[in-house]
Design a protein around this motif. Structure first.
Motif, mmCIF file in Angstrom:
data_model
loop_
_atom_site.group_PDB
_atom_site.id
_atom_site.type_symbol
_atom_site.label_atom_id
_atom_site.label_comp_id
_atom_site.label_asym_id
_atom_site.label_seq_id
_atom_site.Cartn_x
_atom_site.Cartn_y
_atom_site.Cartn_z
ATOM 1 N N ASP A 10 0.741 -1.069 -0.038
ATOM 2 C CA ASP A 10 0.083 0.027 -0.177
ATOM 3 C C ASP A 10 0.822 1.243 0.081
ATOM 4 O OD1 ASP A 10 -2.430 -1.569 -0.270
ATOM 5 O OD2 ASP A 10 -2.699 -1.435 2.217
ATOM 6 N N VAL A 11 2.126 1.371 0.786
ATOM 7 C CA VAL A 11 2.826 2.450 0.907
ATOM 8 C C VAL A 11 3.616 2.713 -0.363
ATOM 9 C CG1 VAL A 11 5.049 3.186 1.592
ATOM 10 C CG2 VAL A 11 3.537 2.179 3.062
ATOM 11 N N GLN A 12 3.715 1.481 -1.101
ATOM 12 C CA GLN A 12 4.381 1.656 -2.514
ATOM 13 C C GLN A 12 3.422 2.090 -3.713
ATOM 14 O OE1 GLN A 12 6.315 -2.202 -2.866
ATOM 15 N NE2 GLN A 12 8.216 -1.713 -2.071
ATOM 16 N N LEU A 13 2.479 1.518 -3.511
ATOM 17 C CA LEU A 13 1.221 2.201 -4.443
ATOM 18 C C LEU A 13 0.891 3.495 -4.250
ATOM 19 C CD1 LEU A 13 -1.258 -1.077 -4.340
ATOM 20 C CD2 LEU A 13 -0.003 -0.351 -6.214
ATOM 21 N N ARG A 14 0.692 3.923 -2.637
ATOM 22 C CA ARG A 14 0.652 5.582 -2.490
ATOM 23 C C ARG A 14 1.662 6.433 -3.046
ATOM 24 N NH1 ARG A 14 -0.967 4.670 1.886
ATOM 25 N NH2 ARG A 14 0.863 4.850 3.234
ATOM 26 N N TYR A 15 3.064 5.799 -3.029
ATOM 27 C CA TYR A 15 4.110 6.372 -3.458
ATOM 28 C C TYR A 15 4.234 6.655 -5.030
ATOM 29 C CZ TYR A 15 8.615 6.792 -5.790
ATOM 30 O OH TYR A 15 9.783 7.302 -6.641
ATOM 31 N N ASN A 16 3.672 5.544 -5.669
ATOM 32 C CA ASN A 16 3.327 5.806 -7.386
ATOM 33 C C ASN A 16 2.394 6.699 -7.684
ATOM 34 O OD1 ASN A 16 5.379 3.824 -7.878
ATOM 35 N ND2 ASN A 16 4.264 2.229 -8.613
ATOM 36 N N SER A 17 1.287 6.762 -6.859
ATOM 37 C CA SER A 17 0.227 7.865 -7.315
ATOM 38 C C SER A 17 0.725 9.142 -7.022
ATOM 39 C CB SER A 17 -1.090 7.233 -6.353
ATOM 40 O OG SER A 17 -0.776 7.808 -5.143
ATOM 41 N N GLN A 18 1.737 9.444 -6.229
ATOM 42 C CA GLN A 18 2.157 10.780 -5.897
ATOM 43 C C GLN A 18 3.542 11.297 -6.649
ATOM 44 O OE1 GLN A 18 2.406 10.462 -1.538
ATOM 45 N NE2 GLN A 18 0.098 10.577 -1.350
ATOM 46 N N CYS A 19 4.173 10.508 -7.301
ATOM 47 C CA CYS A 19 5.578 10.541 -7.685
ATOM 48 C C CYS A 19 5.265 10.813 -9.256
ATOM 49 C CB CYS A 19 6.353 9.741 -7.438
ATOM 50 S SG CYS A 19 6.419 8.301 -8.359
ATOM 51 N N PRO A 20 6.321 11.546 -9.939
ATOM 52 C CA PRO A 20 6.302 11.537 -11.555
ATOM 53 C C PRO A 20 6.531 10.136 -12.000
ATOM 54 C CG PRO A 20 7.747 13.032 -10.468
ATOM 55 C CD PRO A 20 7.242 12.193 -9.409
ATOM 56 N N PRO A 21 5.705 10.053 -13.252
ATOM 57 C CA PRO A 21 5.789 8.448 -13.727
ATOM 58 C C PRO A 21 7.139 7.960 -13.852
ATOM 59 C CG PRO A 21 4.155 10.115 -14.862
ATOM 60 C CD PRO A 21 5.000 11.064 -13.920
ATOM 61 N N SER A 22 8.050 8.970 -14.368
ATOM 62 C CA SER A 22 9.399 8.299 -14.381
ATOM 63 C C SER A 22 10.042 7.774 -13.323
ATOM 64 C CB SER A 22 10.460 9.290 -15.294
ATOM 65 O OG SER A 22 10.383 10.489 -14.174
ATOM 66 N N PRO A 55 6.603 11.746 -1.953
ATOM 67 C CA PRO A 55 6.936 12.540 -2.962
ATOM 68 C C PRO A 55 6.418 14.298 -2.619
ATOM 69 C CG PRO A 55 6.025 10.584 -4.048
ATOM 70 C CD PRO A 55 5.931 10.231 -2.423
ATOM 71 N N GLY A 56 7.382 14.995 -2.721
ATOM 72 C CA GLY A 56 7.058 16.140 -2.377
ATOM 73 C C GLY A 56 7.850 16.515 -0.968
ATOM 74 N N HIS A 57 8.290 15.771 -0.333
ATOM 75 C CA HIS A 57 8.968 15.944 0.899
ATOM 76 C C HIS A 57 10.308 15.876 0.992
ATOM 77 C CE1 HIS A 57 5.096 15.072 3.773
ATOM 78 N NE2 HIS A 57 4.838 15.246 2.510
ATOM 79 N N SER A 58 10.963 16.344 1.754
ATOM 80 C CA SER A 58 12.416 16.357 2.043
ATOM 81 C C SER A 58 12.901 15.411 3.316
ATOM 82 C CB SER A 58 13.007 17.932 2.303
ATOM 83 O OG SER A 58 12.628 18.747 1.288
ATOM 84 N N LEU A 59 13.926 14.662 3.045
ATOM 85 C CA LEU A 59 14.022 13.652 3.845
ATOM 86 C C LEU A 59 15.536 13.775 4.187
ATOM 87 C CD1 LEU A 59 12.294 10.672 1.996
ATOM 88 C CD2 LEU A 59 11.432 11.936 3.865
ATOM 89 N N ALA A 107 7.435 15.744 -6.700
ATOM 90 C CA ALA A 107 5.930 15.079 -6.630
ATOM 91 C C ALA A 107 5.478 15.229 -7.898
ATOM 92 C CB ALA A 107 5.280 15.980 -5.468
ATOM 93 N N GLN A 108 4.450 14.688 -8.215
ATOM 94 C CA GLN A 108 3.660 14.599 -9.434
ATOM 95 C C GLN A 108 3.289 15.998 -10.092
ATOM 96 O OE1 GLN A 108 -0.090 12.602 -9.901
ATOM 97 N NE2 GLN A 108 1.022 10.961 -10.990
ATOM 98 N N GLU A 109 3.056 16.683 -9.025
ATOM 99 C CA GLU A 109 2.671 18.399 -9.317
ATOM 100 C C GLU A 109 3.837 19.157 -9.874
ATOM 101 O OE1 GLU A 109 2.315 18.081 -4.854
ATOM 102 O OE2 GLU A 109 1.692 16.935 -6.727
ATOM 103 N N ASP A 110 5.017 18.582 -9.581
ATOM 104 C CA ASP A 110 6.328 19.487 -10.129
ATOM 105 C C ASP A 110 6.490 19.397 -11.448
ATOM 106 O OD1 ASP A 110 6.883 19.405 -7.329
ATOM 107 O OD2 ASP A 110 8.490 18.087 -7.582
ATOM 108 N N LYS A 111 5.918 18.437 -12.249
ATOM 109 C CA LYS A 111 5.882 18.317 -13.780
ATOM 110 C C LYS A 111 5.023 19.406 -14.335
ATOM 111 C CE LYS A 111 2.359 14.853 -14.585
ATOM 112 N NZ LYS A 111 2.058 13.466 -15.114
ATOM 113 N N LEU A 112 4.096 19.980 -13.425
ATOM 114 C CA LEU A 112 3.282 20.957 -14.255
ATOM 115 C C LEU A 112 4.017 22.247 -14.216
ATOM 116 C CD1 LEU A 112 0.085 20.066 -12.378
ATOM 117 C CD2 LEU A 112 0.822 19.460 -14.628
#
Length: 506
Positions: free
Chosen positions: A22-34, A113-117, A132-137
């Motif tokens: 579930d964590v990885q699916l959530r990551y995939n839904s929030q990060c850029p496709p690449s 995605p979108g967070h600093s670590l 994060a996915q919105e970065d590509k916009l």
């Protein structure tokens, strides 16, 4: 000789491939496709050492340390290996440093995605920000700034977890940058013959990133060897079989003969000691592929591909000017990245505009009918619009854009992009349908309706509430609360015996 860091990507067997958590699916839904995880592949980050040692039978000490992961964070894990592996090699042979590093990595927080670590390894902290996915916009990528000096020597900033240093990777290929972009965006099969695994993996990574923020959906193998499990599948194709959409990075001379029939082959020479561009590199012409003699010859791009677009020389002029003024490599790379990003965005923009016209009007959404769906994508209709709204208007590049799009439509890149957009739009339409249903006067509608229609509404409300949670539809909590109230009110309007039948199991 010496130390060589490189990376590879290997296919997992059907038995090894597991569903994403579930964590990885959530990551995939929030990060850029690449940067999404592909459950069918693993990334391997290797650090290889070879030094002379007369005490050994072969006269050399040779050993590799390899880290395997699902996440394609190439720059981050390469730096981790450069930190950890030498400590192991320079030690007493104990695996304790590697075990301690693995324990540190296991304690890292889940990637968001979108967070600093801040990611500690062996007393050193890597500071990263995951895109994060919105970065590509963003309209275009900003020029990178040098990260501020770390507060302590035990900390460093990784400016990008995966974006390759383009200028160094593509320096010998700058004359073909636009043509390579065409090959990658249409997912053409391409072989990269390199002198070392480090060069091979760097160039393949750079090629796969040429179409950012689109995801390159062909297979790519930064360092492919005769020991890969699908070696025979990719090298023993019949005379009538076209190679699959894949970018293969190889170093073994055996591949020069085995893969000579592939339609596009990049042959790279030894890397120059200093990455400086020469005027001759801007004048390189493609060489006709298909001849073993040419493959044994000079470095270059061997292909019979005829580009759809006329060559834009503005990029070459800017990079050459920067070379004359000794512009820093990172700025040269940023200029190259910005050019390719704007080219890709100009290519995608007409697609986004057209797909927006396939959306049904919001006023056509009825709460008491099924959720509307997007109209089919019509390639012919899309191409008819290009004369008035094509990429030539934003890039200034002329050529056969229609032909390039039609080739793109036959590629895995288009299939992935379209499926992602179709799913996004379907989820949005379903969310709008839920909002319309939540705002409707349901009790007035059920009055005088046959009991079977009211029961059907109850079942639909339950199904939609379940789907909203399971599919994470973009709906506000208030909308869901209204739907639950509607469900409660509609149930109360039914006879008691019917309510008993509809009561959900405990």
């Amino acid at each position: 000789m010496g130390d060589t860091p490189f990376f590879f990507r290997m296919m997992r067997s059907a038995e090894e491939a597991t569903r994403l958590s579930d964590v990885q699916l959530r990551y995939n839904s929030q990060c850029p496709p690449s940067l999404q995880i592909d459950s069918a592949f693993l990334y391997g980050f290797a650090y290889f050492r070879q030094v002379k040692d007369r005490s050994l039978r072969r006269g050399y000490f040779q050993k590799s340390v390899v880290l395997l992961t699902r996440y394609p964070f190439v720059n981050l894990f390469t730096k981790v290996m450069e930190l950890v592996a030498p400590e192991f090699f320079d030690g007493d042979g104990s695996t304790a440093p590697l075990e301690a590093a693995c324990a540190d990595i296991d304690r890292w927080p889940e990637p968001v995605p979108g967070h600093s670590l801040a990611l500690p390894v062996r007393g050193h902290t890597f500071q990263v920000r995951l895109p994060a996915q919105e970065d590509k916009l963003l309209p275009c990528a900003p020029l990178p700034r040098r990260p501020s000096r770390p507060a302590a020597a035990s900390s460093s900033v990784v400016a990008s977890v995966a974006e390759p240093e383009l200028f160094t990777a593509l320096q010998p290929l700058l004359a073909h940058a636009q043509l390579l972009w065409e090959l990658v965006i249409t997912a053409e099969p391409l072989v990269v013959m390199a002198p070392t695994p480090a060069v091979s993996s760097h160039v393949v990574q750079a090629l796969a990133s040429l179409v950012w923020p689109l995801r390159y959906c062909g297979d790519h193998r930064p360092f492919f060897t005769i020991h890969d499990t699908d070696f025979k599948e990719l090298t023993q194709l019949g005379s009538n079989q076209a190679p699959p959409p894949v970018i293969l990075g190889v170093t073994n001379p055996f591949f020069a003969k085995t893969l000579q029939h592939w339609p596009h082959i990049l042959r790279l020479g030894e890397s120059p000691p200093a990455a400086r561009m020469t005027s001759s590199q801007l004048k390189n012409k493609t060489k006709k592929g298909g001849s073993l003699k040419t493959l044994d010859g000079k470095p270059g791009l061997y292909t019979q591909y005829k580009p759809f677009l006329q060559k834009d020389k503005s990029l070459e002029k800017r990079l050459w000017s920067g070379q004359q003024t000794e512009r820093p490599q990172e700025v040269q790379s940023a200029l190259l990245r910005r050019y390719l990003l704007e080219l890709t965005q100009s290519f995608v923009l007409p697609l986004e505009r057209y797909i927006a016209t396939l959306m049904p009007l919001q006023r056509s959404i009825s709460p008491y009918k099924a959720a509307p769906v997007m109209r089919p994508f019509d390639p012919d209709q899309f191409c008819e619009r290009l004369a008035d709204s094509g990429p030539q208007l934003t890039t200034g590049i002329k050529g056969d854009w229609v032909g390039l799009y039609r080739r793109f439509f036959r590629s895995a890149n288009f299939s992935h992009w379209f499926n992602e957009r179709h799913d996004d739009i379907s989820r949005k339409l379903r969310a709008l349908h839920l909002e319309a249903l939540s705002d409707a006067d349901v009790l007035s509608w059920v009055k005088g309706r046959p009991e079977v229609e009211v029961v059907d509404l109850v079942l639909r409300l339950r199904r939609k509430l379940a789907e909203a949670g399971a599919d994470r539809l973009p709906v506000h909590a208030t909308t869901l609360s209204k739907l639950r109230l509607h469900l409660h009110d509609v149930l109360r309007s039914l006879p008691e015996d019917v309510r008993a039948v509809l009561k959900p199991p405990s």
